[in-house]
Design a protein around this motif. Sequence first.
Motif, PDB file in Angstrom:
ATOM      1  N   UNK A 173     -53.257 -36.322 113.844  1.00 58.79           N
ATOM      2  CA  UNK A 173     -54.395 -35.526 113.383  1.00 58.79           C
ATOM      3  C   UNK A 173     -53.936 -34.122 112.974  1.00 58.79           C
ATOM      4  N   UNK A 174     -53.075 -33.526 113.781  1.00 55.19           N
ATOM      5  CA  UNK A 174     -52.559 -32.194 113.478  1.00 55.19           C
ATOM      6  C   UNK A 174     -51.754 -32.202 112.186  1.00 55.19           C
ATOM      7  N   UNK A 175     -50.969 -33.232 112.002  1.00 50.47           N
ATOM      8  CA  UNK A 175     -50.158 -33.345 110.788  1.00 50.47           C
ATOM      9  C   UNK A 175     -51.036 -33.483 109.553  1.00 50.47           C
ATOM     10  N   UNK A 176     -52.089 -34.281 109.653  1.00 52.08           N
ATOM     11  CA  UNK A 176     -52.991 -34.484 108.514  1.00 52.08           C
ATOM     12  C   UNK A 176     -53.727 -33.193 108.161  1.00 52.08           C
ATOM     13  N   UNK A 177     -54.223 -32.481 109.163  1.00 49.46           N
ATOM     14  CA  UNK A 177     -54.921 -31.224 108.885  1.00 49.46           C
ATOM     15  C   UNK A 177     -53.964 -30.195 108.295  1.00 49.46           C
ATOM     16  N   UNK A 178     -52.714 -30.236 108.709  1.00 50.94           N
ATOM     17  CA  UNK A 178     -51.735 -29.326 108.136  1.00 50.94           C
ATOM     18  C   UNK A 178     -51.503 -29.612 106.662  1.00 50.94           C
ATOM     19  N   UNK A 179     -51.421 -30.911 106.331  1.00 52.00           N
ATOM     20  CA  UNK A 179     -51.175 -31.296 104.942  1.00 52.00           C
ATOM     21  C   UNK A 179     -52.401 -31.074 104.064  1.00 52.00           C
ATOM     22  N   UNK A 180     -53.578 -31.354 104.610  1.00 49.21           N
ATOM     23  CA  UNK A 180     -54.804 -31.288 103.805  1.00 49.21           C
ATOM     24  C   UNK A 180     -55.430 -29.897 103.771  1.00 49.21           C
ATOM     25  N   UNK A 181     -55.372 -29.178 104.889  1.00 50.28           N
ATOM     26  CA  UNK A 181     -56.084 -27.902 104.989  1.00 50.28           C
ATOM     27  C   UNK A 181     -55.157 -26.701 105.095  1.00 50.28           C
ATOM     28  N   UNK A 182     -53.851 -26.945 105.187  1.00 56.36           N
ATOM     29  CA  UNK A 182     -52.916 -25.843 105.275  1.00 56.36           C
ATOM     30  C   UNK A 182     -52.921 -25.132 106.612  1.00 56.36           C
ATOM     31  N   UNK A 183     -53.328 -25.825 107.683  1.00 55.60           N
ATOM     32  CA  UNK A 183     -53.368 -25.212 109.006  1.00 55.60           C
ATOM     33  C   UNK A 183     -52.008 -25.325 109.702  1.00 55.60           C
ATOM     34  N   UNK A 184     -51.651 -24.290 110.446  1.00 59.06           N
ATOM     35  CA  UNK A 184     -50.454 -24.354 111.271  1.00 59.06           C
ATOM     36  C   UNK A 184     -50.751 -25.261 112.466  1.00 59.06           C
ATOM     37  N   UNK A 185     -49.733 -25.915 113.028  1.00 57.21           N
ATOM     38  CA  UNK A 185     -49.972 -26.820 114.172  1.00 57.21           C
ATOM     39  C   UNK A 185     -50.740 -26.161 115.308  1.00 57.21           C
ATOM     40  N   UNK A 186     -50.416 -24.885 115.612  1.00 57.71           N
ATOM     41  CA  UNK A 186     -51.086 -24.219 116.724  1.00 57.71           C
ATOM     42  C   UNK A 186     -52.521 -23.841 116.387  1.00 57.71           C
ATOM     43  N   UNK A 187     -52.902 -23.921 115.101  1.00 58.35           N
ATOM     44  CA  UNK A 187     -54.278 -23.607 114.712  1.00 58.35           C
ATOM     45  C   UNK A 187     -55.212 -24.803 114.872  1.00 58.35           C
ATOM     46  N   UNK A 188     -54.650 -25.979 115.051  1.00 57.33           N
ATOM     47  CA  UNK A 188     -55.469 -27.177 115.257  1.00 57.33           C
ATOM     48  C   UNK A 188     -55.753 -27.286 116.748  1.00 57.33           C
ATOM     49  N   UNK A 189     -56.891 -26.757 117.158  1.00 63.93           N
ATOM     50  CA  UNK A 189     -57.253 -26.694 118.569  1.00 63.93           C
ATOM     51  C   UNK A 189     -58.428 -27.627 118.862  1.00 63.93           C
ATOM     52  N   UNK A 191     -62.275 -38.529 111.259  1.00 62.54           N
ATOM     53  CA  UNK A 191     -61.086 -38.537 112.110  1.00 62.54           C
ATOM     54  C   UNK A 191     -61.322 -37.713 113.373  1.00 62.54           C
ATOM     55  N   UNK A 192     -61.964 -36.569 113.214  1.00 63.24           N
ATOM     56  CA  UNK A 192     -62.264 -35.723 114.373  1.00 63.24           C
ATOM     57  C   UNK A 192     -63.190 -36.454 115.340  1.00 63.24           C
ATOM     58  N   UNK A 193     -64.159 -37.193 114.794  1.00 62.99           N
ATOM     59  CA  UNK A 193     -65.071 -37.962 115.650  1.00 62.99           C
ATOM     60  C   UNK A 193     -64.305 -39.034 116.420  1.00 62.99           C
ATOM     61  N   UNK A 194     -63.359 -39.674 115.760  1.00 62.75           N
ATOM     62  CA  UNK A 194     -62.527 -40.671 116.443  1.00 62.75           C
ATOM     63  C   UNK A 194     -61.692 -40.013 117.539  1.00 62.75           C
ATOM     64  N   UNK A 195     -61.184 -38.819 117.257  1.00 70.40           N
ATOM     65  CA  UNK A 195     -60.431 -38.085 118.273  1.00 70.40           C
ATOM     66  C   UNK A 195     -61.306 -37.797 119.493  1.00 70.40           C
ATOM     67  N   UNK A 251     -61.216 -26.636 119.791  1.00 69.15           N
ATOM     68  CA  UNK A 251     -62.382 -25.985 119.203  1.00 69.15           C
ATOM     69  C   UNK A 251     -62.584 -26.479 117.772  1.00 69.15           C
ATOM     70  N   UNK A 252     -61.493 -26.644 117.040  1.00 69.09           N
ATOM     71  CA  UNK A 252     -61.577 -27.168 115.675  1.00 69.09           C
ATOM     72  C   UNK A 252     -62.116 -28.589 115.693  1.00 69.09           C
ATOM     73  N   UNK A 253     -61.601 -29.396 116.619  1.00 73.27           N
ATOM     74  CA  UNK A 253     -62.063 -30.785 116.726  1.00 73.27           C
ATOM     75  C   UNK A 253     -63.559 -30.832 117.022  1.00 73.27           C
ATOM     76  N   UNK A 254     -64.003 -30.035 117.985  1.00 76.83           N
ATOM     77  CA  UNK A 254     -65.418 -30.045 118.377  1.00 76.83           C
ATOM     78  C   UNK A 254     -66.317 -29.570 117.243  1.00 76.83           C
ATOM     79  N   UNK A 255     -65.864 -28.541 116.490  1.00 73.14           N
ATOM     80  CA  UNK A 255     -66.653 -28.067 115.354  1.00 73.14           C
ATOM     81  C   UNK A 255     -66.778 -29.159 114.294  1.00 73.14           C
ATOM     82  N   UNK A 256     -65.683 -29.873 114.024  1.00 74.77           N
ATOM     83  CA  UNK A 256     -65.712 -30.941 113.027  1.00 74.77           C
ATOM     84  C   UNK A 256     -66.586 -32.103 113.494  1.00 74.77           C
TER      85      UNK A 256
END
Length: 272
Positions: free
Chosen positions: A124-140, A28-32, A142-147
């Motif tokens: 994408x932010x909603x999915x990461x929140x549900x799957x990884x427990x991240x707050x919306x503002x934590x999905x940056x 998903x991150x690659x698609x983003x 930088x997270x996308x690029x690392x993934x």
Amino acid sequence: MKDIKTDTTDANRVDPLKTVVAYDLLRMAADMHRLKQNREYWESTPVPTRPNGRLTHESLRQAGVFAAPVAAYLVAAQFFGYGHALFGLPLYYGVFHLLERALTKTILKKREEEQDLDRGRYAFTKILGERLGLKPEEVTLEVVEKMVCDYGLHTIYGRNMPTEKKDAIMRRAYEIKDLKARLDYILLCFEQTKEFAPAVPKADSRKGGKGGSGAGRSTSAAAAGSSSQADDDYYESQKAYSQVNPTTGLPMANSAVDVGGNTYGQGNFGEL
């Protein structure tokens, strides 16, 4: 983002910057990344909003579409009488039709603008929140690029190249501390090694061929941009996302150790 509910307790939170997450999330991150995100939007808006195309005072505008023809009829009735004013029905309908088309066009235009700005970020932010427990503002970004880096390395490691060459690429990637520079290097290697991608398996007619689960995956990939079907089919069949040492980020050589010789759950991230 009031409608996104996540469990952000430390016990359930997974940080993609410090570990390798499930392969489907990496994809998903690659698609983003392929959708070329608007960096200015990410930096200026920490919490994304749903791209629903809703206008300011939209309910009042919709009411006005119906009220304008009625008002035109009432005005005409004051001059010509209610009965004679009915002869103007085609005109009243024309006014309604023009206003309704104009409002619909405005809504669609705003929705397209919001979707072009969002480019999958809200979902994408909603999915990461549900799957990884991240707050919306934590999905940056930088997270996308690392993934995306993790996705690229996993894909490269699944290609038909000598292990030494793959190890060298991975080692060099983790030596690059700057995440953006590391991503550029991995994407370069990704393109240069495309010829070594695994062959696409032949479709099994007993499972419906292209009409099976692969068709759904191809449809979603097409919406996000071009992708390597061979790499995706390889990982679908090998379940590579479950064969990763989350501590080092390296593929597992077997059920006990990864390709760097580290026991599952042990080692330092990025070390071979």
